[in-house]
Design a protein around this motif. Sequence first.
Motif, mmCIF file in Angstrom:
data_model
loop_
_atom_site.group_PDB
_atom_site.id
_atom_site.type_symbol
_atom_site.label_atom_id
_atom_site.label_comp_id
_atom_site.label_asym_id
_atom_site.label_seq_id
_atom_site.Cartn_x
_atom_site.Cartn_y
_atom_site.Cartn_z
ATOM 1 N N UNK A 1 0.977 -1.366 0.033
ATOM 2 C CA UNK A 1 0.116 -0.085 -0.087
ATOM 3 C C UNK A 1 0.942 1.208 -0.121
ATOM 4 N N UNK A 2 2.095 1.402 0.769
ATOM 5 C CA UNK A 2 3.047 2.231 0.883
ATOM 6 C C UNK A 2 3.335 2.601 -0.862
ATOM 7 N N UNK A 3 3.728 1.567 -1.635
ATOM 8 C CA UNK A 3 4.081 1.709 -3.009
ATOM 9 C C UNK A 3 3.061 2.052 -3.927
ATOM 10 N N UNK A 4 1.625 1.503 -3.713
ATOM 11 C CA UNK A 4 0.623 2.109 -4.216
ATOM 12 C C UNK A 4 0.356 3.451 -4.296
ATOM 13 N N UNK A 5 0.310 4.011 -2.877
ATOM 14 C CA UNK A 5 0.240 5.345 -2.714
ATOM 15 C C UNK A 5 1.155 6.120 -3.187
ATOM 16 N N UNK A 6 2.395 5.705 -3.376
ATOM 17 C CA UNK A 6 3.576 6.423 -3.874
ATOM 18 C C UNK A 6 3.327 6.775 -5.610
ATOM 19 N N UNK A 7 2.873 5.398 -6.093
ATOM 20 C CA UNK A 7 2.683 5.509 -7.567
ATOM 21 C C UNK A 7 1.359 6.384 -7.947
ATOM 22 N N UNK A 8 0.461 6.398 -7.013
ATOM 23 C CA UNK A 8 -0.766 7.158 -7.256
ATOM 24 C C UNK A 8 -0.338 8.542 -7.244
ATOM 25 N N UNK A 9 0.217 9.021 -6.105
ATOM 26 C CA UNK A 9 0.780 10.198 -5.829
ATOM 27 C C UNK A 9 1.786 10.942 -7.242
ATOM 28 N N UNK A 10 2.454 10.038 -7.663
ATOM 29 C CA UNK A 10 3.353 10.518 -9.018
ATOM 30 C C UNK A 10 2.344 10.648 -9.867
ATOM 31 N N UNK B 1 -4.864 1.661 5.261
ATOM 32 C CA UNK B 1 -5.325 2.920 4.953
ATOM 33 C C UNK B 1 -4.123 4.134 4.904
ATOM 34 N N UNK B 2 -3.591 3.709 6.337
ATOM 35 C CA UNK B 2 -2.633 4.927 6.419
ATOM 36 C C UNK B 2 -1.321 4.695 5.972
ATOM 37 N N UNK B 3 -1.260 3.236 5.493
ATOM 38 C CA UNK B 3 -0.017 3.134 4.518
ATOM 39 C C UNK B 3 -0.168 3.779 3.181
ATOM 40 N N UNK B 4 -1.305 3.755 2.818
ATOM 41 C CA UNK B 4 -1.691 4.205 1.451
ATOM 42 C C UNK B 4 -1.501 5.850 1.413
ATOM 43 N N UNK B 5 -1.930 6.347 2.355
ATOM 44 C CA UNK B 5 -1.775 7.923 2.485
ATOM 45 C C UNK B 5 -0.359 8.238 2.905
ATOM 46 N N UNK B 6 0.363 7.613 3.455
ATOM 47 C CA UNK B 6 1.657 7.779 3.791
ATOM 48 C C UNK B 6 2.677 7.683 2.689
ATOM 49 N N UNK B 7 2.275 6.670 1.728
ATOM 50 C CA UNK B 7 2.732 6.560 0.504
ATOM 51 C C UNK B 7 2.625 7.463 -0.509
ATOM 52 N N UNK B 8 1.331 8.014 -0.562
ATOM 53 C CA UNK B 8 0.980 9.165 -1.323
ATOM 54 C C UNK B 8 1.848 10.439 -0.858
ATOM 55 N N UNK B 9 1.968 10.577 0.365
ATOM 56 C CA UNK B 9 2.736 11.892 0.824
ATOM 57 C C UNK B 9 4.335 11.708 0.467
ATOM 58 N N UNK B 10 4.809 10.756 0.183
ATOM 59 C CA UNK B 10 6.156 10.349 -0.222
ATOM 60 C C UNK B 10 6.369 10.379 -1.796
ATOM 61 N N UNK B 11 5.242 10.531 -2.529
ATOM 62 C CA UNK B 11 5.542 10.875 -4.000
ATOM 63 C C UNK B 11 6.325 12.126 -4.373
#
Length: 258
Positions: free
Chosen positions: A20-29, A196-206
């Motif tokens: 989910x961290x990686x998914x959030x990061x990719x979505x953010x990118x 969910x927090x991992x997804x949002x954290x990953x998005x913030x790391x984009x």
Amino acid sequence: MDYALTSLIALMLFLGMLVFLEAGRRIGNRRLANDAEGARTGTGAIKGAVFALLGLLIAFTFSGAASRFDTRRNLVVEEVNAIGTAYLRLGLLPTDAQPALRDLFRRYVDSRMEIYRKLPNVEAAKAELVRSTQLQEEIWTQAMAAGRMEGAPPPATMLLLPALNQMIDITTTRAMATQLHPPTIIFALLFGLALASALLAGYGMAGGTSRNWLHMIGFAAVMAVAVYVIIDIEYPRLGLIRVDAFDQVLADLLTGMK
């Protein structure tokens, strides 16, 4: 819930959070590529709310698990006190009736210890619990008969029977305490909020050119360990965190009876 299952849940959470961290990061990118200015607008409030709820739920479940852990330890001591008091009051009965009852008490304490030794084999523990119940009935029946024997002082049964009743009642209390856990939905919600927090954290790391593996692995590991400890405390007879050390007071009581 045994050690293997708890470990599997923690491992699944760890791996799931990395995904989910990686998914959030990719979505953010992708969002940054399409809308660099609006990609992060309003996300801070959402992340703050989700992380606050996650922290509250962790605190709630950990506090509840620790409280129930202490209760189970205290119940061991209460049972020892109840058995010890009843055993001492056998001295009020006629001398001829005491040896058989004292032997039953020794067998009973050994059976009570054996119940928890056999865990996590639940079926074996239940079978031993049946034996303990039978011994309770024998103790009660013989105590009643001894109280009616010639030469038995009238206060004997008045003092002994309430002590026996308390000794028997505490077994039900302990049995119910082992089954007292939060609803499964609480653990499911904790698991879902962690993802969910991992997804949002990953998005913030984009936006970075490379992945920050230290933060990603560290965040997932901390959450997985926290959930593992909570579950382990919740089931103290089956995991690494145990109340078995308190069973020593039962062993000491048995030694004092010989």
